[in-house]
Design an enzyme around this catalytic site. Structure first.
Site, mmCIF file in Angstrom:
data_model
loop_
_atom_site.group_PDB
_atom_site.id
_atom_site.type_symbol
_atom_site.label_atom_id
_atom_site.label_comp_id
_atom_site.label_asym_id
_atom_site.label_seq_id
_atom_site.Cartn_x
_atom_site.Cartn_y
_atom_site.Cartn_z
ATOM 1 N N ARG A 1 -10.874 -11.273 0.218
ATOM 2 C CA ARG A 1 -11.666 -12.071 -0.460
ATOM 3 C C ARG A 1 -11.229 -13.448 -0.429
ATOM 4 O O ARG A 1 -12.024 -14.577 -0.565
ATOM 5 C CB ARG A 1 -11.700 -11.631 -2.107
ATOM 6 C CG ARG A 1 -10.605 -11.551 -2.994
ATOM 7 C CD ARG A 1 -10.848 -10.480 -4.350
ATOM 8 N NE ARG A 1 -10.704 -9.181 -3.737
ATOM 9 C CZ ARG A 1 -10.911 -8.088 -4.486
ATOM 10 N NH1 ARG A 1 -11.060 -8.357 -5.645
ATOM 11 N NH2 ARG A 1 -10.761 -6.856 -4.301
ATOM 12 N N LYS B 1 0.715 -1.286 0.128
ATOM 13 C CA LYS B 1 -0.080 -0.015 0.103
ATOM 14 C C LYS B 1 0.764 1.195 0.011
ATOM 15 O O LYS B 1 1.824 1.215 0.478
ATOM 16 C CB LYS B 1 -0.844 0.031 1.396
ATOM 17 C CG LYS B 1 -1.910 -1.158 1.402
ATOM 18 C CD LYS B 1 -2.840 -0.842 2.381
ATOM 19 C CE LYS B 1 -3.691 -2.071 2.716
ATOM 20 N NZ LYS B 1 -5.145 -2.053 1.663
#
Length: 471
Positions: free
Chosen positions: A321, A247
């Site tokens: 996910r 990130k």
């Protein structure tokens, strides 16, 4: 972890040092009544505070919560400790839900995040809701709402907690502690047990850290005679660096809150258990960290999953996910849930769509989603259902595996949900993306504080209560 420094009950004529009343615009002589405007009337024994509700036609559930939150903040500022708030308008307009809104506004308006410095003493406050004639039923409403707000505050505290103070193991311990004394069965699986279940997707993420993953299962059986059991699957990434798809620095301060979905599910099931809701719910939380190490998974990898499906990795920062896929499979195969709802801070794309006030939702079953909509209507949280057209499903197809974890052409929020749907089928399934609503740097509404919001707790609670309607 709830707000132990205040208590709420109905008004019985007790001595108070603050009376709070609410007025619409133009309703009270000498007071504007403009939305959230405040006027003080000073007296030696008891201060009167008037709070404006604005135009009557604009008064909704969120405005009701905001008004009560603003009111208790004013009383706190004046250092009042025995406070009576008129709940007549809240009940007149919204009935039982209005009483819930009043309690929510009061407790969340007084909410204070945990501090890691010198402890300061908090004044204990007695709050009284004046709803008119004495009513055992309304007292029960207040009690139920207080327990529900305990669940919201619990979720807020968890999400606010720094990553080094909420590793997967510490997360499990916190849930054990909160469930202690409640009719909630807690089971915690370690990395060896996770491996034995074939949860390669969860392990691919969790093995990147020296803090190993945990699979946390919370079971509440409030209606043993019923065959219905909802499965709430909450994303529990306690520290998310993004892995090798690191990130940017500007996003790093938010990496501790990537377990807000898990916190919401846990807060909701504990509130259901506290209130004896006639429902059966199992919460499954895949708890892990997503870091960078020699063991970290990489873009281009193909990994397995508990379901037997293989997954092509396109982005290691799309890890939520992956762990949810294994948790959904576990809930379906091992917990015999009849319907599934997953809740997660899953995509930045949902923030681009809806900002910080509305969460995205997807579903593969209209009847199940209608049930959810009723629950959201009671909670007054905002959700918007997203489409699932056939062409979107093609965007998560892989050339080398059954599915890939990122789309090939945008629609990031939708395709993330469709990825999860492939593991939920054939069960009725709902997906909630609360990435925008779980956290606010600057509060949008009066009942929020900077940091975690406790998003989805109330809706998941009322969704559980929908099982009572079917009796």
């Amino acid at each position: 972890m709830a707000q132990e420094n205040c208590r709420i009950s109905g008004f019985r004529g007790e001595d108070v040092d603050c009376q709070i009343q609410f007025f619409f615009q133009g309703e009270e002589k000498g007071f504007s009544g403009a939305y959230l405007d405040v006027r003080y009337e000073w007296a030696e024994a008891c201060t009167r505070i008037c709070v404006g509700l604005g135009e009557k036609g604009d008064f909704g559930r969120i405005q009701c919560k905001e008004a009560f939150a603003r009111a208790v903040k004013e009383a706190k500022h004046l250092e009042r400790t025995r406070i009576c708030l008129s709940a007549s308008k809240a009940e007149t307009f919204f009935g039982r839900e209005g009483i819930f809104d009043a309690v929510e506004g009061c407790i969340l308006g007084l909410f204070e995040p945990e501090q890691y410095r010198e402890k300061k003493e908090h004044s204990h406050r007695e709050l009284f809701l004046d709803y008119g004639k004495e009513s055992t039923e309304k007292e029960a409403w207040i009690k139920e709402a207080v327990e529900l707000m305990r669940g919201v505050c619990f979720a807020r505290h968890l999400v606010n907690r720094p990553g080094n103070m909420l590793t997967p193991a510490l997360f499990a311990e916190a849930l054990l502690q909160e469930a202690d004394g409640l009719p909630v069965e807690v089971e915690i699986l370690d990395e060896t047990q996770i491996q034995s279940l074939g949860m390669e997707a969860l392990l691919s993420v969790g093995n990147s850290s020296a803090h190993p993953p945990r699979l946390i299962i919370l079971r509440y059986t409030g209606d043993p005679a019923s065959g219905e059991r909802y499965g709430y699957i909450g994303k529990g990434v306690t520290c998310d660096t993004g892995g090798y798809c690191l990130k940017p620095a500007a996003s790093m301060m938010g990496i501790k809150g990537d377990m807000a979905g898990a916190a919401a599910a846990a807060g909701a099931i504990c509130a259901m258990a506290s209130n004896g809701v006639k429902a059966n719910v199992t919460v499954v939380i895949p708890a892990c960290e997503n870091r960078i190490s020699r063991e970290s998974f990489l873009p281009g990898d193909v990994i397995g999953s508990m379901s037997g499906k293989t997954i092509e990795i396109g982005n290691t920062d799309a890890e939520g996910r992956l762990i949810l896929a294994d948790a959904i499979t576990y809930a379906a195969q091992k917990e015999q849930v009849t319907k599934i709802l997953d809740v997660a801070t899953l995509t930045g794309a949902v923030v681009s769509m809806f900002g910080f006030t509305t969460a995205g939702a997807m579903a593969n079953d209209d009847a199940w989603y209608e049930t959810f909509e009723r629950a959201a209507g009671v909670s007054a949280e905002q959700y918007w259902r997203l489409p699932a057209f056939k062409e979107y499903r093609k965007m998560v197809e892989s050339r080398v595996a059954h599915v890939k974890n990122v789309s090939s052409g945008g629609c990031g929020t939708i395709t993330a949900g469709l990825f999860l749907e492939t593991f939920a089928n054939p069960l009725a399934w709902i997906h909630l993306d609360i990435a925008g609503t779980a956290w606010v740097d600057s509060p949008i509404w009066e009942f929020q504080s900077a940091g975690a919001t406790g998003a989805a707790v109330t809706t998941l609670y009322f969704l559980g209560k929908e099982q009572e309607r079917k009796e």
